[in-house]
Design an enzyme around this catalytic site. Structure first.
Site, short mmCIF file in Angstrom:
data_model
loop_
_atom_site.label_atom_id
_atom_site.label_comp_id
_atom_site.label_asym_id
_atom_site.label_seq_id
_atom_site.Cartn_x
_atom_site.Cartn_y
_atom_site.Cartn_z
N HIS A 25 0.37 -8.05 3.40
CA HIS A 25 1.03 -8.90 2.52
C HIS A 25 0.63 -10.55 2.82
O HIS A 25 0.56 -11.35 2.23
CB HIS A 25 2.41 -9.13 2.34
CG HIS A 25 3.11 -7.82 1.58
ND1 HIS A 25 2.81 -7.65 0.32
CD2 HIS A 25 3.97 -7.01 1.84
CE1 HIS A 25 3.28 -6.57 -0.19
NE2 HIS A 25 4.10 -6.10 1.00
N ASP A 66 0.31 1.99 -0.12
CA ASP A 66 1.52 1.42 0.34
C ASP A 66 2.16 1.23 -1.18
O ASP A 66 1.53 0.72 -2.23
CB ASP A 66 1.36 0.23 0.97
CG ASP A 66 2.96 -0.17 1.38
OD1 ASP A 66 3.15 -0.33 2.67
OD2 ASP A 66 3.56 -1.08 0.53
N HIS A 89 4.00 -1.19 -2.02
CA HIS A 89 3.92 -2.40 -2.76
C HIS A 89 2.57 -2.93 -2.67
O HIS A 89 1.33 -2.37 -2.22
CB HIS A 89 4.29 -3.39 -1.69
CG HIS A 89 6.01 -2.90 -1.32
ND1 HIS A 89 6.33 -2.29 -0.20
CD2 HIS A 89 7.23 -3.52 -1.88
CE1 HIS A 89 7.60 -2.10 -0.24
NE2 HIS A 89 8.00 -3.02 -1.29
N ASP A 104 5.82 4.03 2.03
CA ASP A 104 7.20 3.75 1.51
C ASP A 104 7.16 4.17 -0.14
O ASP A 104 8.08 4.20 -0.71
CB ASP A 104 7.25 2.36 1.43
CG ASP A 104 6.29 1.43 1.17
OD1 ASP A 104 5.16 1.94 0.89
OD2 ASP A 104 6.37 0.06 1.64
#
Ligand SMILES: [Zn+2]
Length: 303
Positions: free
Chosen positions: A116, A152, A154, A235
């Site tokens: 991120h 991931d 996200h 995740d």
């Protein structure tokens, strides 16, 4: 197969009750240990290596917080050892790259995670963008075609931001949508059609996930990457408390094998993977074991 980590990565503490805690890394290392692998020590990234992907202002402002407790945003906070942990996390891919001619595959078991972190902003539990630092080092070493695959749950908005204008790097991501950080629409394709996003609806399970990757793998084959980098967040596992996809460790093993098969010829087997998210310790142990176990499979050849 090399595993690279650093003790200081266990010392980064974003606060009591924070989901990105040291137990995550211990759980991932349990998965590595179950495979009988030894852990090597990472080197720290230098300021010059960081500034290939981050602004001088961001790097300088984070380095000035060394040894301090500091809150960047609601999700992202520093303890006294956080900047040192982040420097070793960001250097882990460089340690892996420097031994690549001897051992072509490595897993970097590090935290804080990185995907991120944009060129100018630390956010979403991430300080420096670990996989991006490695990709920039690979470019500096002469690699012309680099693939970053991010599974991931996200979207890796930071990695996309950093390489939006870099034709040598293609970024491939599946991620839950809608979900933090809200980027990663299918029509975000980069300046050179080098960004490949596929959003997955909440509740998506194994079948739809594998079908999505069956759409992306031909594009990865077409790029003919000389180096495969993976942002390995776990995740999207059904046990994860922060998202709502329904994958199992078998799905991560399947994707890892598929990525290695797809790139085996062009990359000559070169692959460096980085731990990103994953907030169920039990799932992290199982998924790391499945992912790294697939990376150790010597029977994988080009298809
Ligand atoms: Zn994540």
């Amino acid at each position: 197969m090399r595993v690279i980590s650093h003790e200081l990565c266990l010392k980064h503490d974003p606060g009591i009750g924070h989901p990105e805690h040291a137990g995550r890394l211990r759980a991932a290392l349990d998965g590595v240990q179950a495979l009988g692998l030894a852990v090597e020590v990472s080197q720290p990234a230098t300021q010059d290596q960081l500034e290939r992907v981050h602004s001088h202002g961001l790097v300088q402002s984070l380095l000035e917080q060394r040894g301090q407790n500091f809150r960047i945003d609601a999700d992202t906070a520093l303890s006294a050892d956080s900047i040192d942990a982040a420097l070793f996390a960001a250097g882990s891919g460089i340690t892996a790259l420097n031994g690549l001619s001897v051992v072509p595959r490595a897993f970097c078991a590090v935290r804080p995670p990185g995907h991120h972190a944009t060129r100018t902003q630390a956010m979403g539990f991430c300080l420096f963008n670990n996989v991006a630092v490695a990709a920039a080092e690979a470019i500096a070493q002469g690699f012309q075609r680099i693939a970053i695959v991010d599974f991931d749950v996200h979207h890796g908005n930071g990695t996309q931001d950093i390489f939006w204008n870099e034709a040598k790097v293609h970024y491939y991501s599946t991620h839950q949508s809608p979900l933090y950080p809200g980027t990663g629409a299918d029509d975000e394709t980069g300046a050179y059609a080098n960004i490949h996003n596929l959003g997955l609806a909440p509740g998506t399970g194994s079948e739809v996930f594998r079908a999505a990757w069956c759409q992306l793998l031909p594009r990865l084959a077409q790029q003919r990457p000389e180096l495969l980098l993976i942002s390995a967040g776990f995740d999207a596992h059904y046990l994860d408390p922060l998202a709502s996809l329904r994958l199992s460790e078998d799905d991560f093993a399947w994707l890892t094998s598929s990525l290695l098969e797809t790139t085996a010829f062009s990359s000559q087997g070169r692959c460096i993977s980085f731990l990103e998210g994953g907030y169920s310790p039990a799932a992290l142990t199982a998924c790391t074991k499945a992912h790294v176990g697939a990376m150790m499979d010597r029977s994988i050849t080009a298809r």
